[in-house]
Design a protein around this motif. Sequence first.
Motif, short mmCIF file in Angstrom:
data_model
loop_
_atom_site.label_atom_id
_atom_site.label_comp_id
_atom_site.label_asym_id
_atom_site.label_seq_id
_atom_site.Cartn_x
_atom_site.Cartn_y
_atom_site.Cartn_z
N UNK A 16 0.81 -1.22 0.00
CA UNK A 16 0.00 0.00 0.00
C UNK A 16 0.84 1.28 0.00
N UNK A 17 2.14 1.13 -0.05
CA UNK A 17 3.03 2.29 -0.14
C UNK A 17 3.27 2.59 -1.61
N UNK A 18 2.72 3.72 -2.08
CA UNK A 18 2.79 4.04 -3.50
C UNK A 18 4.22 4.19 -3.99
N UNK A 19 5.09 4.76 -3.17
CA UNK A 19 6.47 4.93 -3.60
C UNK A 19 7.20 3.59 -3.69
N UNK A 20 6.87 2.66 -2.81
CA UNK A 20 7.45 1.32 -2.92
C UNK A 20 7.03 0.67 -4.23
N UNK A 21 5.75 0.80 -4.56
CA UNK A 21 5.27 0.23 -5.82
C UNK A 21 5.92 0.89 -7.02
N UNK A 22 6.12 2.20 -6.93
CA UNK A 22 6.80 2.94 -8.01
C UNK A 22 8.22 2.41 -8.18
N UNK A 23 8.95 2.23 -7.08
CA UNK A 23 10.32 1.76 -7.15
C UNK A 23 10.40 0.34 -7.73
N UNK B 238 16.92 3.97 -4.18
CA UNK B 238 15.87 4.95 -4.44
C UNK B 238 15.78 5.84 -3.22
N UNK B 239 15.89 7.15 -3.41
CA UNK B 239 15.87 8.07 -2.26
C UNK B 239 14.78 9.12 -2.49
N UNK B 240 13.80 9.16 -1.57
CA UNK B 240 12.69 10.08 -1.69
C UNK B 240 12.35 10.68 -0.33
N UNK C 252 13.35 2.36 5.43
CA UNK C 252 14.44 1.69 4.72
C UNK C 252 13.96 0.30 4.37
N UNK C 253 13.65 0.09 3.09
CA UNK C 253 13.01 -1.15 2.66
C UNK C 253 13.85 -1.81 1.57
N UNK C 254 14.19 -3.05 1.81
CA UNK C 254 14.95 -3.83 0.84
C UNK C 254 14.01 -4.29 -0.26
N UNK C 255 14.26 -3.86 -1.49
CA UNK C 255 13.41 -4.24 -2.61
C UNK C 255 13.91 -5.52 -3.27
N UNK C 256 15.24 -5.61 -3.37
CA UNK C 256 15.93 -6.80 -3.85
C UNK C 256 17.22 -6.92 -3.05
N UNK C 257 17.96 -7.96 -3.33
CA UNK C 257 19.20 -8.17 -2.59
C UNK C 257 20.13 -6.96 -2.68
N UNK C 258 20.16 -6.31 -3.83
CA UNK C 258 21.08 -5.20 -4.03
C UNK C 258 20.36 -3.91 -4.41
N UNK D 186 17.63 -0.88 -2.60
CA UNK D 186 16.97 -0.43 -1.37
C UNK D 186 16.23 0.88 -1.61
N UNK D 187 15.05 0.97 -1.01
CA UNK D 187 14.26 2.21 -1.00
C UNK D 187 14.45 2.89 0.35
N UNK D 188 14.84 4.17 0.29
CA UNK D 188 15.02 4.97 1.50
C UNK D 188 14.07 6.15 1.46
N UNK D 189 13.27 6.33 2.51
CA UNK D 189 12.53 7.57 2.66
C UNK D 189 13.14 8.35 3.82
N UNK D 190 13.38 9.63 3.60
CA UNK D 190 14.20 10.42 4.51
C UNK D 190 13.48 10.91 5.76
N UNK D 191 12.17 10.70 5.84
CA UNK D 191 11.45 11.21 7.01
C UNK D 191 11.21 12.70 6.92
N UNK D 192 11.39 13.44 8.02
CA UNK D 192 11.17 14.89 7.98
C UNK D 192 11.95 15.58 9.09
#
Length: 253
Positions: free
Chosen positions: A190-197, A209-211, A219-225, A227-233
Amino acid sequence: MISITTANNKKVYFASDQHLGAPTAEASFPREQRFVNWLNTIKKDAEAIFLLGDLFDFWFEYKTVVPKGFVRVLGKLAEIKDAGTPIYFFVGNHDLWMNDYFEKELNIPVFHSPQEFKINNKVFLIGHGDGLGPGDKGYKRMKKVFTFPLFKWMFRWLHPDLGVKLGQYMSVKNKMISGDEDAKFLGEDNEWLVQYCKKKLTQKHYDYFVFGHRHLPLEIKLKENSTYINLGDWIQYFTFGEFENETLSLKKD
């Protein structure tokens, strides 16, 4: 694609969603001071700095006028850039009306969409994150209106005292992007940016991927190598990204 190679003991830093000016200039002043202090700290070992949007809670550039305030952070960015450290700025949904002020006054390039960078042989896709991926159709329609040339032309004809006040009021009233709403992790599906990545990974490999935009450190591992990072605020979490050698990690100020 812009390539960056860090020198010995140098790092690359990422930050997003400071929302300076929200909910009021007085209330956000301690956050501005904290952010300026952070810039003071990292300037000693920064190879480059990425600001991923919503630095201001509202920003609109008239032909000869910009919103007053924020002189400390603008001055610090000018100091760092003049000292030779590259700074890259990505507009967010609150400062999407940024044009060439940063480029002319601070010599800081401004990007209006995600961009690819290669840092120490790692491939990055970097952006603010608003309007990407499936869903969020209401905001996507609103963004088309706000970025439509006729709308911007009409807004520019408002006197700045009225236009800026109206823009600030609208920004603060939007709870999600002013930081008033407690952002919660919705799960990867349900995380749109995760789906986008994940979709982008079917087309090309990216190491990172940095957004921003979500106001939630992730910090979400999409594949072994990959990663999706969201910087917070810098409203609740005061988090940032730090890339050293070949690893990007989330840190807290």
